[in-house]
Structure formats: C-alpha cells, structure tokens
Design a protein around this motif. Structure first.
Motif, PDB file in Angstrom:
ATOM      1  N   GLU A  30       5.059  -9.260  -1.514  1.00  0.00           N
ATOM      2  CA  GLU A  30       4.518  -9.369  -2.873  1.00  0.00           C
ATOM      3  C   GLU A  30       3.002  -9.462  -2.784  1.00  0.00           C
ATOM      4  O   GLU A  30       2.459 -10.457  -2.331  1.00  0.00           O
ATOM      5  CB  GLU A  30       5.090 -10.600  -3.583  1.00  0.00           C
ATOM      6  N   ALA A  31       2.328  -8.424  -3.206  1.00  0.00           N
ATOM      7  CA  ALA A  31       0.866  -8.382  -3.113  1.00  0.00           C
ATOM      8  C   ALA A  31       0.230  -9.336  -4.111  1.00  0.00           C
ATOM      9  O   ALA A  31       0.727  -9.511  -5.227  1.00  0.00           O
ATOM     10  CB  ALA A  31       0.376  -6.960  -3.366  1.00  0.00           C
ATOM     11  N   THR A  32      -0.877  -9.961  -3.707  1.00  0.00           N
ATOM     12  CA  THR A  32      -1.623 -10.808  -4.644  1.00  0.00           C
ATOM     13  C   THR A  32      -2.446  -9.959  -5.618  1.00  0.00           C
ATOM     14  O   THR A  32      -2.822 -10.428  -6.684  1.00  0.00           O
ATOM     15  CB  THR A  32      -2.561 -11.757  -3.874  1.00  0.00           C
ATOM     16  N   VAL A  33      -2.729  -8.720  -5.242  1.00  0.00           N
ATOM     17  CA  VAL A  33      -3.420  -7.763  -6.097  1.00  0.00           C
ATOM     18  C   VAL A  33      -2.532  -6.524  -6.193  1.00  0.00           C
ATOM     19  O   VAL A  33      -2.016  -6.054  -5.185  1.00  0.00           O
ATOM     20  CB  VAL A  33      -4.799  -7.373  -5.521  1.00  0.00           C
ATOM     21  N   ASP A  34      -2.353  -6.029  -7.395  1.00  0.00           N
ATOM     22  CA  ASP A  34      -1.503  -4.856  -7.599  1.00  0.00           C
ATOM     23  C   ASP A  34      -2.313  -3.595  -7.315  1.00  0.00           C
ATOM     24  O   ASP A  34      -2.981  -3.060  -8.191  1.00  0.00           O
ATOM     25  CB  ASP A  34      -0.964  -4.848  -9.030  1.00  0.00           C
ATOM     26  N   GLY A  35      -2.248  -3.129  -6.062  1.00  0.00           N
ATOM     27  CA  GLY A  35      -3.045  -1.976  -5.678  1.00  0.00           C
ATOM     28  C   GLY A  35      -2.700  -0.729  -6.456  1.00  0.00           C
ATOM     29  O   GLY A  35      -3.587   0.040  -6.850  1.00  0.00           O
ATOM     30  N   LEU A  36      -1.418  -0.506  -6.710  1.00  0.00           N
ATOM     31  CA  LEU A  36      -1.032   0.701  -7.435  1.00  0.00           C
ATOM     32  C   LEU A  36      -1.427   0.598  -8.909  1.00  0.00           C
ATOM     33  O   LEU A  36      -1.843   1.587  -9.514  1.00  0.00           O
ATOM     34  CB  LEU A  36       0.459   0.957  -7.304  1.00  0.00           C
ATOM     35  N   ARG A 200       1.601  -4.032   6.453  1.00  0.00           N
ATOM     36  CA  ARG A 200       1.324  -5.198   7.294  1.00  0.00           C
ATOM     37  C   ARG A 200       0.060  -5.934   6.840  1.00  0.00           C
ATOM     38  O   ARG A 200       0.014  -7.174   6.855  1.00  0.00           O
ATOM     39  CB  ARG A 200       1.187  -4.761   8.757  1.00  0.00           C
ATOM     40  N   SER A 201      -0.940  -5.184   6.430  1.00  0.00           N
ATOM     41  CA  SER A 201      -2.189  -5.806   5.973  1.00  0.00           C
ATOM     42  C   SER A 201      -1.962  -6.589   4.693  1.00  0.00           C
ATOM     43  O   SER A 201      -2.491  -7.701   4.520  1.00  0.00           O
ATOM     44  CB  SER A 201      -3.257  -4.737   5.748  1.00  0.00           C
ATOM     45  N   THR A 202      -1.189  -6.016   3.776  1.00  0.00           N
ATOM     46  CA  THR A 202      -0.870  -6.730   2.536  1.00  0.00           C
ATOM     47  C   THR A 202      -0.112  -8.009   2.850  1.00  0.00           C
ATOM     48  O   THR A 202      -0.422  -9.083   2.308  1.00  0.00           O
ATOM     49  CB  THR A 202      -0.031  -5.829   1.612  1.00  0.00           C
ATOM     50  N   HIS A 203       0.868  -7.914   3.730  1.00  0.00           N
ATOM     51  CA  HIS A 203       1.648  -9.097   4.107  1.00  0.00           C
ATOM     52  C   HIS A 203       0.759 -10.152   4.742  1.00  0.00           C
ATOM     53  O   HIS A 203       0.901 -11.357   4.449  1.00  0.00           O
ATOM     54  CB  HIS A 203       2.753  -8.677   5.078  1.00  0.00           C
ATOM     55  N   HIS A 204      -0.163  -9.726   5.589  1.00  0.00           N
ATOM     56  CA  HIS A 204      -1.068 -10.669   6.248  1.00  0.00           C
ATOM     57  C   HIS A 204      -1.945 -11.388   5.225  1.00  0.00           C
ATOM     58  O   HIS A 204      -2.113 -12.617   5.295  1.00  0.00           O
ATOM     59  CB  HIS A 204      -1.948  -9.929   7.254  1.00  0.00           C
ATOM     60  N   ARG A 205      -2.474 -10.634   4.263  1.00  0.00           N
ATOM     61  CA  ARG A 205      -3.341 -11.263   3.263  1.00  0.00           C
ATOM     62  C   ARG A 205      -2.567 -12.219   2.361  1.00  0.00           C
ATOM     63  O   ARG A 205      -3.078 -13.280   1.980  1.00  0.00           O
ATOM     64  CB  ARG A 205      -4.060 -10.186   2.449  1.00  0.00           C
ATOM     65  N   VAL A 206      -1.338 -11.853   2.025  1.00  0.00           N
ATOM     66  CA  VAL A 206      -0.512 -12.746   1.199  1.00  0.00           C
ATOM     67  C   VAL A 206      -0.215 -14.027   1.964  1.00  0.00           C
ATOM     68  O   VAL A 206      -0.319 -15.142   1.428  1.00  0.00           O
ATOM     69  CB  VAL A 206       0.802 -12.043   0.788  1.00  0.00           C
TER      70      VAL A 206
END
Length: 211
Positions: A30-36, A200-206
């Motif tokens: 679950e991204a903290t920012v909705d990239g799409l 993986r980057s999104t998961h890491h930032r979350v």
C-alpha cells in the motif's frame, strides 16, 4: 511497407524468460503516495483538464473492477477506454495501426483480437512473477495496439491493474514513461526488472514510514 512490429513483439514475447527474468516481490503493498493517481492527474490536466479527469475516472473504474477480481479481457479494456477517451463506444481496431511517427506498424489479421485475448489471459498465470506479468501486459497493449487511440494510457492502466489484483500500488510511475520498441527483447526484460524495483522501492518506503 514498414515491417510488422506486432509480429516482432510476438516473437520477442515468446522468447523472453518471463518466469525467471525477475524474482518474486512483496504483496500486498500500500503506497503512501498514489503514483498512478498522480500520473493520471498530470496526464494532460495542465493543457486539457478534461483529459486528466477522464484518466482519473478510468483509474477509479479499473480499481473497482480489480476489487471484484474481474479477469483482464478486451471487453474490460474497452470499458476503461471509453472513459479514457470520453467516447460512448470504442471497438477493436479495424486495420493496421501505426506509432512512433509511422516507424512501427502493427498489422491486423483475422486472428489479432483472438491472439490479444489469449495474451491478456497470461496476466493471471501464477507461474510468472507479478512484475513480469504486469510488464508483459503493458507491452501487449502497447504493441497489439487494440484501439485506434489512447493505447499508451491504456497500457499504463493495464500494468497497474495487474498489480492491483495482487494488492500492489506503486508510489511512482515516472520511470515507466519511456519509449518502448516491439523488437527489443532486452528492453522487455528491463521493463519487468524496473517494475520489480518500483514495487520493492514502494514497499521499502512504506515500511520505513511506519517505523
């Protein structure tokens, strides 16, 4: 006549080792920012606000469809494409399609739509890692070029849909927005690797934000 880029893509598609070109990735994410959502909002809004609104509407519909676990089909894509283009009806193209200033030609045969539907079903193949399935579906839309207009936007929605079905959202999509070529096997594999990195980057930032 310009060579058939769709035939080139089908050859590449069958020779990339999608099952091993990338590994498994975390899911759900679950991204903290909705990239799409950011991409849709910026997709023409500065010069054409209606275009951005249409993209956001198509994104919302695709996410509703994902929540209902609808299989990826040409009918489903046409529903999104009506929203993308703001048209009451869209249908599969009825002739050869061209892109990149006419340098790529996607031929139409009596079997093109059937072959496209078969490729879309591959997006649910559990033997292939999620990142590869999403990247391959993106390229299928790009190079089958199913509709007369708006296929680049639809390709991005399709990639996101394959991820959404697994509960994955990206917090950035900018790196995905680059020119792709139908005969580029290395580029196809690189796209799968890029999607894997973005997951993986999104998961890491979350994960980091929650610490």
């Amino acid at each position: 006549m310009t060579a058939d880029a769709l035939a080139a893509w089908c050859h590449v598609r069958n020779h990339v080792d999608w099952a091993s070109v990338v590994g498994e990735t975390p899911a759900p994410v679950e991204a903290t920012v909705d990239g799409l959502g950011t991409w849709c909002d910026a997709g023409g809004r500065s010069s054409n606000p209606a275009r951005g609104d249409r993209l956001l509407a198509a994104l919302a519909q695709s996410r509703t469809d994902a929540s209902r676990k609808r299989p990826l089909t040409c009918v489903l894509l046409a529903k999104w494409q009506r929203l993308v283009l703001g048209q009451p009806e869209v249908s599969f193209r009825r002739g050869d399609a061209f892109a990149k200033g006419g340098r790529e030609r996607y031929a139409l045969t009596p079997h093109t739509q059937r072959d496209f539907e078969h490729c879309l079903r591959d997006s649910a193949d559990p033997r292939v890692p999620l990142a590869s399935r999403a990247a391959r579906a993106y390229l299928d839309v790009a190079f089958f070029h199913p509709f007369p207009d708006g296929n680049a936007r639809l390709a991005m929605l399709t990639l996101a849909y394959v991820l959404e079905l697994e509960g994955v959202r990206l917090d950035q999509t900018g790196p995905l927005q680059t020119t792709r070529y139908a005969d580029d096997a290395a580029g196809a594999a690189d796209l799968a690797a890029l999607v894997s990195v973005l997951i993986r980057s999104t998961h890491h930032r979350v994960t980091r934000a929650r610490c």
